[in-house]
Design an enzyme around this catalytic site. Structure first.
Site, PDB file in Angstrom:
ATOM      1  N   HIS A 126       1.067  -1.826   0.027  1.00 27.29           N
ATOM      2  CA  HIS A 126       0.213   0.035  -0.299  1.00 27.29           C
ATOM      3  C   HIS A 126       0.768   0.717  -0.105  1.00 27.29           C
ATOM      4  O   HIS A 126       0.862   2.752   0.242  1.00 27.29           O
ATOM      5  CB  HIS A 126      -0.717   0.185   0.843  1.00 27.29           C
ATOM      6  CG  HIS A 126      -1.935   1.020   1.283  1.00 27.29           C
ATOM      7  ND1 HIS A 126      -3.023   1.515   1.350  1.00 27.29           N
ATOM      8  CD2 HIS A 126      -0.889   2.035   1.945  1.00 27.29           C
ATOM      9  CE1 HIS A 126      -2.931   2.813   1.499  1.00 27.29           C
ATOM     10  NE2 HIS A 126      -2.300   3.302   1.926  1.00 27.29           N
ATOM     11  N   GLU A 127       1.795   1.120   0.665  1.00 21.74           N
ATOM     12  CA  GLU A 127       3.137   2.278   0.750  1.00 21.74           C
ATOM     13  C   GLU A 127       3.390   2.300  -0.421  1.00 21.74           C
ATOM     14  O   GLU A 127       3.816   3.352  -0.580  1.00 21.74           O
ATOM     15  CB  GLU A 127       3.776   2.192   2.298  1.00 21.74           C
ATOM     16  CG  GLU A 127       2.889   2.629   3.382  1.00 21.74           C
ATOM     17  CD  GLU A 127       1.472   3.210   3.762  1.00 21.74           C
ATOM     18  OE1 GLU A 127       2.142   4.105   2.939  1.00 21.74           O
ATOM     19  OE2 GLU A 127       1.518   2.989   4.570  1.00 21.74           O
ATOM     20  N   HIS A 130       1.408   4.643  -2.831  1.00 23.25           N
ATOM     21  CA  HIS A 130       1.354   5.769  -2.799  1.00 23.25           C
ATOM     22  C   HIS A 130       2.698   6.691  -3.647  1.00 23.25           C
ATOM     23  O   HIS A 130       2.727   7.724  -4.380  1.00 23.25           O
ATOM     24  CB  HIS A 130       1.662   5.999  -1.464  1.00 23.25           C
ATOM     25  CG  HIS A 130       0.598   6.181  -0.430  1.00 23.25           C
ATOM     26  ND1 HIS A 130      -0.998   6.754  -0.826  1.00 23.25           N
ATOM     27  CD2 HIS A 130      -0.065   5.820   0.877  1.00 23.25           C
ATOM     28  CE1 HIS A 130      -1.692   6.202  -0.221  1.00 23.25           C
ATOM     29  NE2 HIS A 130      -1.255   6.305   0.763  1.00 23.25           N
ATOM     30  N   GLU A 188      -6.111   6.844  -0.676  1.00 23.55           N
ATOM     31  CA  GLU A 188      -6.360   5.673   0.015  1.00 23.55           C
ATOM     32  C   GLU A 188      -6.689   4.608  -0.640  1.00 23.55           C
ATOM     33  O   GLU A 188      -6.060   3.244  -0.697  1.00 23.55           O
ATOM     34  CB  GLU A 188      -6.491   5.813   1.912  1.00 23.55           C
ATOM     35  CG  GLU A 188      -6.122   6.632   2.360  1.00 23.55           C
ATOM     36  CD  GLU A 188      -5.174   6.218   2.874  1.00 23.55           C
ATOM     37  OE1 GLU A 188      -4.391   5.435   3.009  1.00 23.55           O
ATOM     38  OE2 GLU A 188      -3.745   7.119   2.288  1.00 23.55           O
TER      39      GLU A 188
END
Length: 266
Positions: A126-127, A130, A188
């Protein structure tokens, strides 16, 4: 006023980009500048926050990152030149982050909530998502445009005509509620989607992403209503992950069959 509006519109037109999921973006700043900002922030954090000294924790986190990055490079050639750096911070809050330029930080508290390599891969995928999707650039660009908009509104100040009232609404309240908050929530959700694919490609079980968020829910979190939050609510997050699970499971099964079987343990 017309000149300022013209410059702003030109800036918006040349800054249009597309995210990995096909969403239109506003990214004003060059990637090199964002990477410099990310590196400077990461260096500052290491000076102001306590680093974890456990080589075991560092090896575990790096093992997961090293399994994810080749899969990122395979589907995002532009990211291949990124030099990733990972640090573990001695902080009991369940948090992790990734900055432009490939700087990853993980709090020791996350190693408790993420109970296995698959759940940690969900967080780190997920990070990393980003960074690939240039969300920091987009957020900084949105803030720049919002601030410029408020300056334009100040220039237009005077008698409150209906046109000026509309301009103030669009550039003031509209900028804060109508643009910035929804885009942050989209960031997100988009990173959840990217992370799910990355972890599956690397051979981590994507079903564990749902278990991670159940753990986060148990650990507690913000009580801010979802409508005013910059993050999707946990229930919404789990529901969205489940809608993408069939595809992720197919990718995971293919990865396992091809020999992608990570073995990262504390």
């Amino acid at each position: 006023m017309k000149s300022l509006l013209s410059v702003s519109l030109t800036l918006l037109l040349v800054a249009c980009a597309t995210s990995p999921t096909g969403r239109s973006q506003l990214t004003i700043f060059p990637d090199s500048q964002m990477a410099e900002m990310g590196a400077a922030t990461f260096t500052s954090m290491q000076k102001s926050q306590k680093l974890d000294t456990s080589s075991r924790n560092a090896s575990y986190v790096n093992c997961v990152v090293n399994a994810l990055i080749p899969e990122l490079n395979a589907i995002a050639p532009a990211m291949r030149s990124t030099q990733w750096e990972v640090k573990v911070f001695a902080d009991e809050s369940p948090n992790a982050f990734a900055l432009p330029g490939g700087k990853i930080g993980v709090h020791t508290g996350m190693l408790t909530v993420a109970q296995n390599q698959h759940q940690l891969a969900s967080v780190l995928g997920h990070e990393i998502g980003h960074v690939w999707a240039r969300h920091s650039n987009e957020r900084v660009s949105q803030g720049f445009v919002a601030q410029s908009g408020m300056q334009l509104a100040a220039v237009a100040a005077g008698d409150m005509t209906s046109e000026k009232q509309q301009l103030l609404g669009l550039l003031g309240v509209g900028a804060q509620v109508g643009v910035i908050l929804p885009f942050n929530r989209k960031h997100e959700s988009e990173s959840d989607e990217i992370g799910l694919e990355l972890m599956a490609r690397a051979g981590f079980d994507p079903r564990q992403s749902v278990e991670l968020w159940k753990n986060m829910q148990k650990a507690g979190g913000s009580s801010t209503p979802e409508f005013l939050s910059t993050h999707p609510g946990t229930d919404s997050r789990i529901r969205d992950l489940n809608t993408k699970m069939d595809r992720a499971l197919k990718i995971y099964q293919q990865a396992q069959a091809s020999g992608n079987r990570p073995n990262c343990h504390l």
